[in-house]
Enzyme design. Structure first.
Site, short mmCIF file in Angstrom:
data_model
loop_
_atom_site.label_atom_id
_atom_site.label_comp_id
_atom_site.label_asym_id
_atom_site.label_seq_id
_atom_site.Cartn_x
_atom_site.Cartn_y
_atom_site.Cartn_z
N SER A 44 -2.22 -17.41 6.93
CA SER A 44 -3.22 -17.90 5.97
C SER A 44 -2.67 -19.06 5.15
O SER A 44 -1.62 -18.95 4.51
CB SER A 44 -3.65 -16.77 5.03
N HIS A 75 -8.11 -20.06 8.25
CA HIS A 75 -7.66 -20.09 9.64
C HIS A 75 -8.62 -20.99 10.43
O HIS A 75 -9.79 -20.68 10.57
CB HIS A 75 -7.67 -18.68 10.24
N HIS A 97 -6.62 -10.47 13.68
CA HIS A 97 -6.23 -9.27 12.95
C HIS A 97 -7.08 -8.09 13.41
O HIS A 97 -8.26 -8.26 13.77
CB HIS A 97 -6.46 -9.44 11.43
N TYR A 99 -8.28 -5.91 11.44
CA TYR A 99 -9.36 -5.68 10.48
C TYR A 99 -10.59 -6.52 10.77
O TYR A 99 -11.68 -6.25 10.25
CB TYR A 99 -8.89 -5.89 9.03
N ALA A 127 1.29 -14.89 5.03
CA ALA A 127 1.21 -14.71 3.59
C ALA A 127 1.36 -13.23 3.30
O ALA A 127 0.76 -12.40 4.00
CB ALA A 127 -0.13 -15.22 3.06
N MET A 230 -0.88 -8.03 6.66
CA MET A 230 -1.83 -7.44 7.62
C MET A 230 -1.70 -8.05 9.01
O MET A 230 -2.67 -8.07 9.77
CB MET A 230 -3.26 -7.62 7.08
N SER A 231 -0.51 -8.53 9.35
CA SER A 231 -0.35 -9.21 10.63
C SER A 231 1.10 -9.13 11.09
O SER A 231 1.90 -8.36 10.57
CB SER A 231 -0.76 -10.69 10.50
N HIS A 269 -7.95 -12.99 -2.05
CA HIS A 269 -7.60 -13.93 -1.00
C HIS A 269 -7.57 -15.37 -1.51
O HIS A 269 -6.75 -16.18 -1.05
CB HIS A 269 -8.59 -13.81 0.16
#
Length: 301
Positions: A44, A75, A97, A99, A127, A230-231, A269
């Site tokens: 990100s 992205h 992702h 999610y 991030a 988250m990645s 975010h």
């Protein structure tokens, strides 16, 4: 599951065939004269690194057979082929992702395609929220290890039949992040005068899309995690399965709330993207400096 993927069903699992990866790689080869040895996954707000490539060929994900489409703000959703510091590279401007609704095979799909294109080194950036109290917003964390929370509960991209053309059934993850590349990164940071905010630590991947609760943040820190996001971990697992060398960076964009006294501090975010923009040039410069000192043949490192 509908679409262009040839999917196989084993209980609740669906995974992609070698022929699908191969078809995507064969489609990409005529689109560019570049034959990348280095792939860079931009997290990100970090897609600006791809803008530094020379002799660029830009291919939107929507045009690539079997590629998912990223839905996350910040992205751009395209592959950028080009040359950076003498190295032929491919950059992902935007990753996938779980999610977003993608399964682990879709999330990691590009990595196996890259291996078939001839990539031997993968640089991953993300991030992340800081769990280590000694970290500050804007620090760059050199990833020395990870905790793959989805993988620990069985949501691993290597589940299902193993294809020996990619790698062995039980790959080792104790050496997931290349020590020589880490040493080169530390040396480069010192030379560039940014060693003061280059940290080393353990990255923990969680599923998202919610940011961590206070109790979850405390638990992750107790487990030994220094940063959370988250990645990344799923992509690294597949990269190592394919025999790629991996170098990873987390840009610390916020501090994870781990105290009731700080519960009014809420991660969002938009703030993550602002923090990325404030430090992105330094991270881009660091990656460029590392590539400038990397041998063109990765086996010479």
């Amino acid at each position: 599951m509908q679409g262009r993927f040839h999917t196989f069903h084993t209980k609740a699992l669906m995974y992609t065939s070698y022929e699908d990866y191969e078809a995507t790689a064969k489609w990409l080869l005529p689109q560019t004269e570049q034959r990348p040895k280095v792939a860079i996954i931009c997290g990100s707000g970090l897609g600006g690194l791809a803008e530094k490539l020379e002799n660029r060929d830009v291919i939107p994900y929507r045009d690539i057979p079997n590629f998912p489409q990223t839905t996350v703000e910040g992205h751009q959703g395209q592959l950028v082929f080009g040359t950076l510091e003498g190295h032929q590279c491919v950059c992902m401007q935007g990753r996938f992702h779980t999610y977003e609704g993608f399964d682990v095979y879709q999330v990691t799909y590009p990595v196996r395609v890259f291996s078939l294109l001839g990539v031997r080194t993968l640089v991953v950036t993300n991030a992340a929220g800081g769990l280590n109290s000694s970290f500050s917003v804007g620090d760059i964390m050199l990833i020395k290890d990870h905790i793959n929370m989805p993988g620990l509960v069985g949501n691993n991209p290597l589940c299902g039949p193993n294809d020996d053309r990619f790698g062995v059934r039980f790959p080792c993850m104790s050496d997931a992040y290349d020590r020589d590349l880490m040493a080169l990164a530390q040396q480069t940071a010192e030379e560039q005068g940014i060693g003061a905010f280059l940290q080393q630590g353990v990255y923990c991947m969680v599923g998202g899309p919610t940011y961590e609760s206070i109790a979850e943040g405390r638990a992750l820190r107790t487990l030994g995690a220094d940063a959370v996001g988250m990645s990344t971990a799923l992509e690294v697992v597949v990269a190592r399965h394919c025999g790629l060398r991996v170098l990873g960076f987390s840009l610390i964009t916020n501090k994870v709330v781990m105290s009731d006294d700080d519960s009014t501090l809420k991660a969002n975010h938009a703030e993550v993207l602002v923090a990325c923009n404030n430090r992105a040039q330094d991270l881009q410069g660091l990656v460029r400096g590392i590539l400038a000192q990397m041998p063109l043949d990765p086996e010479d490192l």
